[in-house]
Design an enzyme around this catalytic site. Structure first.
Site, PDB file in Angstrom:
ATOM      1  N   HIS A   1       3.992   1.290  -7.905  1.00 50.86           N
ATOM      2  CA  HIS A   1       3.228   0.654  -8.155  1.00 50.86           C
ATOM      3  C   HIS A   1       2.510   0.608  -9.023  1.00 50.86           C
ATOM      4  O   HIS A   1       1.864  -0.936  -9.841  1.00 50.86           O
ATOM      5  CB  HIS A   1       2.314   0.669  -6.944  1.00 50.86           C
ATOM      6  CG  HIS A   1       2.945   0.087  -4.945  1.00 50.86           C
ATOM      7  ND1 HIS A   1       3.192   1.426  -4.567  1.00 50.86           N
ATOM      8  CD2 HIS A   1       3.977  -0.600  -4.863  1.00 50.86           C
ATOM      9  CE1 HIS A   1       3.692   1.065  -3.605  1.00 50.86           C
ATOM     10  NE2 HIS A   1       4.139   0.375  -3.375  1.00 50.86           N
TER      11      HIS A   1
ATOM     12  N   GLY B   1       8.438  -4.946  -8.688  1.00 53.41           N
ATOM     13  CA  GLY B   1       9.652  -4.523  -8.936  1.00 53.41           C
ATOM     14  C   GLY B   1      11.537  -4.456  -8.785  1.00 53.41           C
ATOM     15  O   GLY B   1      11.390  -5.790  -8.651  1.00 53.41           O
ATOM     16  N   GLU B   2      11.836  -4.129 -10.422  1.00 54.21           N
ATOM     17  CA  GLU B   2      13.398  -3.993  -9.777  1.00 54.21           C
ATOM     18  C   GLU B   2      13.998  -3.340  -9.289  1.00 54.21           C
ATOM     19  O   GLU B   2      14.998  -3.397  -8.745  1.00 54.21           O
ATOM     20  CB  GLU B   2      13.821  -3.984 -11.444  1.00 54.21           C
ATOM     21  CG  GLU B   2      13.845  -5.231 -12.101  1.00 54.21           C
ATOM     22  CD  GLU B   2      14.138  -4.587 -13.356  1.00 54.21           C
ATOM     23  OE1 GLU B   2      14.503  -3.750 -13.810  1.00 54.21           O
ATOM     24  OE2 GLU B   2      13.687  -5.794 -14.271  1.00 54.21           O
TER      25      GLU B   2
ATOM     26  N   GLY C   1       0.847  -1.211  -0.434  1.00 50.03           N
ATOM     27  CA  GLY C   1       0.146   0.541  -0.102  1.00 50.03           C
ATOM     28  C   GLY C   1       1.068   1.430   0.015  1.00 50.03           C
ATOM     29  O   GLY C   1       2.090   1.209  -0.292  1.00 50.03           O
TER      30      GLY C   1
ATOM     31  N   VAL D   1      10.005   3.082 -11.727  1.00 56.71           N
ATOM     32  CA  VAL D   1      10.162   4.433 -11.531  1.00 56.71           C
ATOM     33  C   VAL D   1      10.917   5.318 -10.534  1.00 56.71           C
ATOM     34  O   VAL D   1      10.741   5.215  -9.842  1.00 56.71           O
ATOM     35  CB  VAL D   1       8.529   3.987 -11.777  1.00 56.71           C
ATOM     36  CG1 VAL D   1       7.916   6.218 -11.708  1.00 56.71           C
ATOM     37  CG2 VAL D   1       8.243   2.987 -12.552  1.00 56.71           C
TER      38      VAL D   1
HETATM   39  P1  AMP Z   1       5.797  -3.005  -1.501  1.00 60.10           P
HETATM   40  O1  AMP Z   1       4.875  -2.026  -1.683  1.00 60.10           O
HETATM   41  O2  AMP Z   1       6.974  -2.089  -1.145  1.00 60.10           O
HETATM   42  O3  AMP Z   1       6.111  -3.988  -0.976  1.00 60.10           O
HETATM   43  O4  AMP Z   1       6.307  -2.924  -3.582  1.00 60.10           O
HETATM   44  C1  AMP Z   1       5.281  -3.329  -4.325  1.00 60.10           C
HETATM   45  C2  AMP Z   1       5.993  -3.822  -5.400  1.00 60.10           C
HETATM   46  O5  AMP Z   1       5.864  -2.867  -6.213  1.00 60.10           O
HETATM   47  C3  AMP Z   1       7.487  -4.091  -5.321  1.00 60.10           C
HETATM   48  O6  AMP Z   1       7.494  -5.270  -6.199  1.00 60.10           O
HETATM   49  C4  AMP Z   1       8.276  -3.566  -5.560  1.00 60.10           C
HETATM   50  O7  AMP Z   1       9.140  -3.874  -6.272  1.00 60.10           O
HETATM   51  C5  AMP Z   1       7.503  -2.498  -6.156  1.00 60.10           C
HETATM   52  N1  AMP Z   1       8.067  -1.677  -6.614  1.00 60.10           N
HETATM   53  C6  AMP Z   1       7.793  -0.033  -5.397  1.00 60.10           C
HETATM   54  N2  AMP Z   1       8.451   0.612  -6.042  1.00 60.10           N
HETATM   55  C7  AMP Z   1       8.757   0.546  -6.801  1.00 60.10           C
HETATM   56  C8  AMP Z   1       9.253   1.821  -8.166  1.00 60.10           C
HETATM   57  N3  AMP Z   1       9.754   2.543  -8.113  1.00 60.10           N
HETATM   58  N4  AMP Z   1       9.620   1.041  -9.457  1.00 60.10           N
HETATM   59  C9  AMP Z   1       8.675  -0.312 -10.001  1.00 60.10           C
HETATM   60  N5  AMP Z   1       8.692  -1.251  -9.368  1.00 60.10           N
HETATM   61  C10 AMP Z   1       8.352  -0.452  -7.392  1.00 60.10           C
END
Ligand code: AMP
Length: 283
Positions: free
Chosen positions: A37, A147-148, A31, A176
């Site tokens: 995201h 995400g990478e 979230g 991103v």
């Molecule tokens: P999180 O909510 O931080 O657990 O992230 C959920 C998903 O979003 C994960 O696969 C992250 O790697 C991806 N994600 C978070 N920030 C970015 C970003 N800046 N660019 C691409 N993917 C992202």
């Protein structure tokens, strides 16, 4: 967009979709959504018939209680963003729903989780594996999008899927960034205005290192990045390592890896930020 809280309700819906031969795409999140995201959601919508996004702040992956308590929560805004983007189902379970009993499973990822995030956040990836395997079990997606930005997490998830022989295709999506280069993160919301300005130095330093990396040896590049970022008093590098993009093991020569990735964790004030960059192999 449907909002579903119970696994049983989700599974009813999924059976209906599978009977209709719809492919299911899944984007797990914690979230406080941003464009990073949403880029995963868009990719999911482009590649599958039905997009399911989960929002769950998973307690078992936080090694630091304070970090868990301070993790931003914006459920109403998140719902609106997801609806606008075209997400079909938002799955938002409670802690009781995901962990009716404590999850004592211990995963073994070999060397993959001994380095970097795994080293500095003990137990973190075990918690990630617990929740992702439970979510995969609930959603049974055909494809899942990660995400990478969380480069090591992506490698761990690929390994998890391999070990558990799950029939899901893992798709990695590019980082991103904000206009000034800072990798988007839910944690950026916790930065003060001053810290936010200074945080740009993390990505800028990584970008700059790419411009001369091929002319230098890896230890020199590593030392330069750490020194450069630490020269800003509000920033403190926890680690910066140039690793083999496949094995995540540190490399000391560009020739050692098919491709090399510089992974970094930095404290900006109290907020811990991560980022990474892929280096071009010298010609
Ligand atoms: P999180 O909510 O931080 O657990 O992230 C959920 C998903 O979003 C994960 O696969 C992250 O790697 C991806 N994600 C978070 N920030 C970015 C970003 N800046 N660019 C691409 N993917 C992202």
């Amino acid at each position: 967009m449907q909002i579903i809280h119970a696994i049983a309700d989700l599974q009813k819906e999924i059976s209906r979709l599978k009977n209709d031969n719809k492919s299911i795409g899944f984007v797990p999140t914690m979230g406080a959504l941003h464009q990073g995201h949403l880029s995963l959601v868009k990719e999911c919508l482009a590649e599958t018939d039905h997009c399911i996004v989960s929002i769950f702040v998973n307690p078992t992956q936080f090694n630091d209680r304070k970090d868990f308590q301070l993790y931003p929560q914006k459920f109403k805004d998140d719902g609106e963003l997801l609806k606008e983007t075209g997400c079909h189902i938002l799955f938002a379970p409670s802690e009781q729903e995901m962990y009716p009993e404590p999850d004592n499973r211990m995963f073994d990822f070999g060397e993959l989780d001994k380095v970097m995030e795994g080293k500095f956040r003990p137990g973190h990836f075990n918690g990630v594996a617990q929740i992702v395997s439970k979510l995969f079990d609930a959603v049974k997606p055909d494809k899942a999008f990660f995400g990478e930005k969380d480069f090591q997490q992506l490698a761990i998830i690929r390994e998890l899927v391999k070990q558990l022989q799950l029939p899901v295709k893992i798709i990695g999506c590019p980082i991103v960034r904000e206009q000034d280069g800072l990798a988007m993160s839910s944690r950026n919301m916790r930065l003060t205005i001053g810290e936010r300005q200074i945080a740009t130095k993390i990505a800028q330093t990584l970008f700059k290192s790419c411009t001369f990396a091929s002319l230098k040896k890896i230890p020199e590049v590593t030392e330069w990045v750490i020194k450069e970022i630490n020269s800003e008093p509000l920033l403190k590098v926890e680690y910066f390592e140039i690793v083999d993009g496949n094995t995540l093991q540190p490399v000391s020569d560009w020739e050692e890896a098919e491709y090399a990735v510089g992974c970094i964790a930095v404290f900006c004030g109290e907020v811990r930020l991560i980022d990474n960059i892929t280096y071009k192999k010298p010609e």
